[in-house]
Design a protein around this motif. Structure first.
Motif, PDB file in Angstrom:
ATOM      1  N   ASP A 123     -16.019 -21.038  10.558  1.00 40.74           N
ATOM      2  CA  ASP A 123     -14.946 -21.525  11.166  1.00 40.74           C
ATOM      3  C   ASP A 123     -13.515 -20.576  10.923  1.00 40.74           C
ATOM      4  OD1 ASP A 123     -16.103 -23.780  11.508  1.00 40.74           O
ATOM      5  OD2 ASP A 123     -15.327 -24.938   9.952  1.00 40.74           O
ATOM      6  N   HIS A 124     -13.512 -19.394  10.125  1.00 43.33           N
ATOM      7  CA  HIS A 124     -12.310 -18.677  10.227  1.00 43.33           C
ATOM      8  C   HIS A 124     -13.007 -17.314  10.161  1.00 43.33           C
ATOM      9  CE1 HIS A 124     -11.192 -22.232   7.754  1.00 43.33           C
ATOM     10  NE2 HIS A 124     -10.131 -22.233   8.203  1.00 43.33           N
ATOM     11  N   LEU A 125     -11.906 -16.540  10.990  1.00 49.75           N
ATOM     12  CA  LEU A 125     -12.273 -15.179  11.091  1.00 49.75           C
ATOM     13  C   LEU A 125     -11.200 -14.407  10.247  1.00 49.75           C
ATOM     14  CD1 LEU A 125      -9.540 -13.893  13.055  1.00 49.75           C
ATOM     15  CD2 LEU A 125     -10.825 -15.127  14.829  1.00 49.75           C
ATOM     16  N   ARG A 126     -11.224 -13.034  10.107  1.00 51.16           N
ATOM     17  CA  ARG A 126     -10.368 -12.312   9.344  1.00 51.16           C
ATOM     18  C   ARG A 126      -9.818 -11.154   9.992  1.00 51.16           C
ATOM     19  NH1 ARG A 126     -13.891  -9.184   5.232  1.00 51.16           N
ATOM     20  NH2 ARG A 126     -15.792  -9.807   6.438  1.00 51.16           N
ATOM     21  N   VAL A 127      -8.401 -11.072   9.788  1.00 50.13           N
ATOM     22  CA  VAL A 127      -7.568 -10.104  10.419  1.00 50.13           C
ATOM     23  C   VAL A 127      -6.921  -9.192   9.103  1.00 50.13           C
ATOM     24  CG1 VAL A 127      -5.536  -9.505  11.693  1.00 50.13           C
ATOM     25  CG2 VAL A 127      -6.728 -11.497  12.507  1.00 50.13           C
ATOM     26  N   VAL A 128      -7.477  -7.720   9.107  1.00 53.49           N
ATOM     27  CA  VAL A 128      -7.595  -6.974   8.174  1.00 53.49           C
ATOM     28  C   VAL A 128      -6.487  -5.916   8.426  1.00 53.49           C
ATOM     29  CG1 VAL A 128      -8.638  -5.664   6.396  1.00 53.49           C
ATOM     30  CG2 VAL A 128      -9.943  -7.793   7.392  1.00 53.49           C
TER      31      VAL A 128
END
Length: 250
Positions: A123-128
Protein backbone atom coordinates in the motif's frame (compact mmCIF):
# COMPACT_ATOMS: atom_id res chain seq x y z
CA UNK A 1 13.64 8.75 48.21
CA UNK A 2 13.37 4.99 48.61
CA UNK A 3 10.33 5.27 50.89
CA UNK A 4 7.38 2.96 50.17
CA UNK A 5 4.32 4.82 48.78
CA UNK A 6 1.72 5.99 51.26
CA UNK A 7 -1.89 4.86 51.01
CA UNK A 8 -2.81 8.26 49.59
CA UNK A 9 -0.09 7.95 46.95
CA UNK A 10 -1.26 4.45 46.03
CA UNK A 11 -4.81 5.71 45.60
CA UNK A 12 -3.59 8.60 43.44
CA UNK A 13 -1.53 6.27 41.20
CA UNK A 14 -4.44 3.86 40.77
CA UNK A 15 -6.81 6.67 39.83
CA UNK A 16 -4.48 8.06 37.15
CA UNK A 17 -5.66 7.38 33.60
CA UNK A 18 -3.47 8.65 30.74
CA UNK A 19 -5.22 10.20 27.78
CA UNK A 20 -3.96 7.97 24.97
CA UNK A 21 -4.84 8.45 21.29
CA UNK A 22 -7.12 6.33 19.14
CA UNK A 23 -5.54 5.27 15.84
CA UNK A 24 -7.22 3.95 12.71
CA UNK A 25 -5.27 1.34 10.75
CA UNK A 26 -6.02 0.26 7.19
CA UNK A 27 -4.46 -2.56 5.24
CA UNK A 28 -4.71 -5.75 3.27
CA UNK A 29 -4.27 -9.48 3.43
CA UNK A 30 -0.72 -10.53 4.38
CA UNK A 31 0.73 -12.65 1.62
CA UNK A 32 3.15 -15.52 2.20
CA UNK A 33 6.12 -15.16 -0.15
CA UNK A 34 9.47 -13.38 -0.40
CA UNK A 35 10.44 -9.75 0.16
CA UNK A 36 11.07 -7.84 -3.07
CA UNK A 37 11.77 -4.17 -3.86
CA UNK A 38 11.87 -2.68 -7.35
CA UNK A 39 13.87 0.58 -7.34
CA UNK A 40 14.40 3.45 -9.77
CA UNK A 41 16.75 6.43 -9.83
CA UNK A 42 18.81 8.33 -12.44
CA UNK A 43 17.34 6.30 -15.29
CA UNK A 44 18.33 2.97 -13.73
CA UNK A 45 16.04 0.21 -12.49
CA UNK A 46 17.14 -2.60 -10.16
CA UNK A 47 15.72 -5.28 -7.87
CA UNK A 48 16.49 -5.92 -4.22
CA UNK A 49 15.76 -8.89 -2.02
CA UNK A 50 15.67 -8.54 1.75
CA UNK A 51 19.45 -8.33 2.11
CA UNK A 52 21.01 -7.83 -1.33
CA UNK A 53 20.54 -6.67 -4.90
CA UNK A 54 19.24 -9.36 -7.26
CA UNK A 55 20.56 -9.63 -10.81
CA UNK A 56 20.12 -12.09 -13.66
CA UNK A 57 23.40 -13.73 -12.55
CA UNK A 58 22.47 -13.67 -8.85
CA UNK A 59 18.71 -14.11 -8.89
CA UNK A 60 16.32 -15.44 -6.25
CA UNK A 61 13.34 -17.46 -7.46
CA UNK A 62 13.37 -15.53 -10.74
CA UNK A 63 12.47 -12.06 -9.40
CA UNK A 64 15.19 -10.24 -11.36
CA UNK A 65 14.26 -12.08 -14.55
CA UNK A 66 10.59 -11.22 -14.00
CA UNK A 67 11.33 -7.50 -13.64
CA UNK A 68 13.56 -7.58 -16.72
CA UNK A 69 10.83 -9.18 -18.83
CA UNK A 70 8.21 -6.70 -17.55
CA UNK A 71 10.55 -3.70 -17.49
CA UNK A 72 8.30 -1.44 -19.59
CA UNK A 73 5.49 -1.79 -17.05
CA UNK A 74 7.76 -0.92 -14.12
CA UNK A 75 9.20 2.09 -15.94
CA UNK A 76 5.67 3.32 -16.62
CA UNK A 77 4.80 2.88 -12.92
CA UNK A 78 7.81 4.94 -11.89
CA UNK A 79 6.78 7.61 -14.39
CA UNK A 80 3.28 7.66 -12.88
CA UNK A 81 4.72 7.99 -9.37
CA UNK A 82 7.17 10.72 -10.38
CA UNK A 83 4.35 12.77 -11.92
CA UNK A 84 1.89 12.06 -9.11
CA UNK A 85 4.23 13.10 -6.28
CA UNK A 86 6.56 15.47 -8.17
CA UNK A 87 9.65 13.33 -7.52
CA UNK A 88 12.96 14.29 -9.12
CA UNK A 89 14.43 10.85 -9.77
CA UNK A 90 17.91 12.33 -10.24
CA UNK A 91 17.85 13.29 -6.56
CA UNK A 92 15.60 10.59 -5.12
CA UNK A 93 15.09 6.83 -5.41
CA UNK A 94 11.56 5.48 -5.74
CA UNK A 95 11.16 2.08 -4.08
CA UNK A 96 8.17 -0.15 -4.77
CA UNK A 97 8.06 -2.73 -1.97
CA UNK A 98 6.35 -5.96 -2.97
CA UNK A 99 5.79 -9.56 -2.02
CA UNK A 100 7.19 -11.98 -4.60
CA UNK A 101 4.89 -14.99 -4.41
CA UNK A 102 3.35 -17.89 -6.31
CA UNK A 103 4.87 -20.93 -7.96
CA UNK A 104 7.30 -22.72 -5.63
CA UNK A 105 8.34 -19.61 -3.67
CA UNK A 106 6.26 -20.22 -0.55
CA UNK A 107 6.15 -23.47 1.39
CA UNK A 108 2.94 -25.25 2.32
CA UNK A 109 -0.59 -24.34 1.32
CA UNK A 110 -0.57 -20.54 1.03
CA UNK A 111 -3.11 -18.16 -0.54
CA UNK A 112 -1.26 -18.06 -3.87
CA UNK A 113 -0.11 -21.70 -3.99
CA UNK A 114 -0.63 -23.14 -7.45
CA UNK A 115 -0.60 -19.72 -9.16
CA UNK A 116 1.95 -18.12 -11.47
CA UNK A 117 4.73 -16.16 -9.80
CA UNK A 118 3.86 -12.51 -9.42
CA UNK A 119 4.73 -9.21 -7.73
CA UNK A 120 2.21 -7.89 -5.19
CA UNK A 121 2.80 -4.20 -4.48
CA UNK A 122 2.22 -2.94 -0.93
CA UNK A 123 0.00 0.00 0.00
CA UNK A 124 2.94 2.37 0.48
CA UNK A 125 6.02 3.08 -1.59
CA UNK A 126 9.22 4.82 -0.44
CA UNK A 127 10.83 7.97 -1.77
CA UNK A 128 14.44 8.01 -0.54
CA UNK A 129 16.81 10.98 -0.66
CA UNK A 130 19.97 9.77 -2.42
CA UNK A 131 22.25 11.97 -0.30
CA UNK A 132 20.73 11.65 3.19
CA UNK A 133 18.69 8.40 3.02
CA UNK A 134 15.74 10.36 4.44
CA UNK A 135 12.62 8.37 3.57
CA UNK A 136 9.05 9.47 2.89
CA UNK A 137 6.15 7.06 2.44
CA UNK A 138 3.56 7.60 -0.28
CA UNK A 139 0.38 5.72 -1.17
CA UNK A 140 0.38 3.35 -4.14
CA UNK A 141 -3.40 3.69 -4.57
CA UNK A 142 -4.39 4.90 -8.00
CA UNK A 143 -1.47 3.40 -9.93
CA UNK A 144 -2.54 2.06 -13.30
CA UNK A 145 -1.27 -1.48 -13.91
CA UNK A 146 -2.18 -3.52 -17.03
CA UNK A 147 -4.01 -6.77 -16.39
CA UNK A 148 -2.62 -10.20 -17.12
CA UNK A 149 1.01 -9.31 -16.35
CA UNK A 150 1.23 -10.83 -12.82
CA UNK A 151 1.77 -7.42 -11.20
CA UNK A 152 -0.87 -6.47 -8.63
CA UNK A 153 -1.67 -3.86 -6.03
CA UNK A 154 -2.43 -5.64 -2.75
CA UNK A 155 -5.39 -3.28 -2.29
CA UNK A 156 -6.94 -4.80 -5.42
CA UNK A 157 -7.90 -7.84 -3.34
CA UNK A 158 -9.76 -5.78 -0.75
CA UNK A 159 -8.88 -3.67 2.27
CA UNK A 160 -9.59 -3.72 6.00
CA UNK A 161 -9.88 -1.14 8.76
CA UNK A 162 -9.14 -1.57 12.44
CA UNK A 163 -9.32 0.89 15.34
CA UNK A 164 -6.64 0.83 18.04
CA UNK A 165 -7.74 2.66 21.18
CA UNK A 166 -4.55 2.80 23.23
CA UNK A 167 -6.67 3.27 26.35
CA UNK A 168 -8.01 -0.24 25.70
CA UNK A 169 -5.48 -2.03 23.44
CA UNK A 170 -6.72 -5.54 24.24
CA UNK A 171 -9.86 -4.88 22.19
CA UNK A 172 -7.73 -4.21 19.10
CA UNK A 173 -5.66 -7.32 19.77
CA UNK A 174 -8.83 -9.42 19.82
CA UNK A 175 -10.12 -7.78 16.63
CA UNK A 176 -6.76 -8.31 14.93
CA UNK A 177 -6.72 -12.03 15.74
CA UNK A 178 -10.35 -12.42 14.61
CA UNK A 179 -9.55 -10.70 11.30
CA UNK A 180 -6.53 -12.95 10.70
CA UNK A 181 -8.63 -16.05 11.32
CA UNK A 182 -11.31 -14.73 8.97
CA UNK A 183 -8.75 -14.26 6.19
CA UNK A 184 -7.19 -17.64 6.95
CA UNK A 185 -10.38 -19.51 6.00
CA UNK A 186 -11.60 -17.04 3.36
CA UNK A 187 -8.57 -15.56 1.61
CA UNK A 188 -9.50 -12.89 -0.99
CA UNK A 189 -6.36 -13.75 -2.96
CA UNK A 190 -7.22 -17.46 -3.01
CA UNK A 191 -10.76 -16.54 -4.10
CA UNK A 192 -9.43 -14.33 -6.92
CA UNK A 193 -7.37 -17.21 -8.30
CA UNK A 194 -10.19 -19.72 -7.72
CA UNK A 195 -8.18 -21.72 -5.17
CA UNK A 196 -10.86 -22.38 -2.50
CA UNK A 197 -8.66 -24.77 -0.52
CA UNK A 198 -5.75 -22.35 -0.20
CA UNK A 199 -5.10 -20.79 3.20
CA UNK A 200 -4.67 -17.07 3.92
CA UNK A 201 -1.67 -16.12 6.05
CA UNK A 202 -2.96 -13.11 7.97
CA UNK A 203 -3.37 -9.34 7.79
CA UNK A 204 -1.03 -6.34 7.45
CA UNK A 205 -2.23 -2.87 8.51
CA UNK A 206 -0.66 0.60 8.62
CA UNK A 207 -1.39 4.03 10.07
CA UNK A 208 0.28 7.43 9.62
CA UNK A 209 0.84 9.28 12.91
CA UNK A 210 2.89 12.49 13.05
CA UNK A 211 4.73 11.59 9.86
CA UNK A 212 5.58 8.07 11.04
CA UNK A 213 4.24 4.91 9.42
CA UNK A 214 2.99 2.57 12.17
CA UNK A 215 2.40 -1.10 11.42
CA UNK A 216 0.26 -3.93 12.75
CA UNK A 217 0.35 -7.47 11.45
CA UNK A 218 -0.59 -10.93 12.60
CA UNK A 219 -0.82 -14.45 11.20
CA UNK A 220 -3.49 -17.08 11.54
CA UNK A 221 -2.80 -20.24 13.51
CA UNK A 222 -2.10 -22.39 10.43
CA UNK A 223 0.72 -20.13 9.25
CA UNK A 224 1.86 -18.89 12.64
CA UNK A 225 3.16 -22.29 13.63
CA UNK A 226 3.98 -23.41 17.13
CA UNK A 227 5.27 -20.79 19.59
CA UNK A 228 9.04 -20.93 19.84
CA UNK A 229 10.37 -22.01 23.19
CA UNK A 230 13.48 -20.21 24.47
CA UNK A 231 16.54 -22.43 24.39
CA UNK A 232 18.44 -23.07 27.57
CA UNK A 233 21.91 -21.63 27.00
CA UNK A 234 24.79 -24.05 27.30
CA UNK A 235 27.08 -23.22 30.16
CA UNK A 236 30.78 -22.95 29.42
CA UNK A 237 31.67 -22.40 33.05
CA UNK A 238 33.73 -24.92 35.00
CA UNK A 239 32.17 -26.65 38.04
CA UNK A 240 34.17 -24.34 40.32
CA UNK A 241 32.91 -21.26 38.45
CA UNK A 242 29.32 -22.51 38.59
CA UNK A 243 29.63 -23.00 42.34
CA UNK A 244 31.09 -19.51 42.71
CA UNK A 245 28.25 -17.99 40.63
CA UNK A 246 25.67 -19.83 42.70
CA UNK A 247 27.19 -18.46 45.90
CA UNK A 248 27.00 -14.93 44.47
CA UNK A 249 23.36 -15.50 43.47
CA UNK A 250 22.56 -16.76 46.97
Amino acid sequence: LGEPPTEAQKELLQSYKPNMPTLTFTGTEKLHGENMAVCYSKGEIWVQGRKQIRTLLGDQNGMALFVETTKDIWLDLFSQISNMYKVDTDLFTIVLDCEWAGGNIQKGNAACSGTDKGAYIFDHLRVVNNDTDETHFKSTHGLNIPEGKSIYLMSYFGSYELVLDLNNPLKCEEDLKALALQIEVNSPIAKYFDKPNNVGEGVYLTCFKDGTLLRLKTKGTKHGGKPKQPRTPKSTATPEEVKHLESIAD
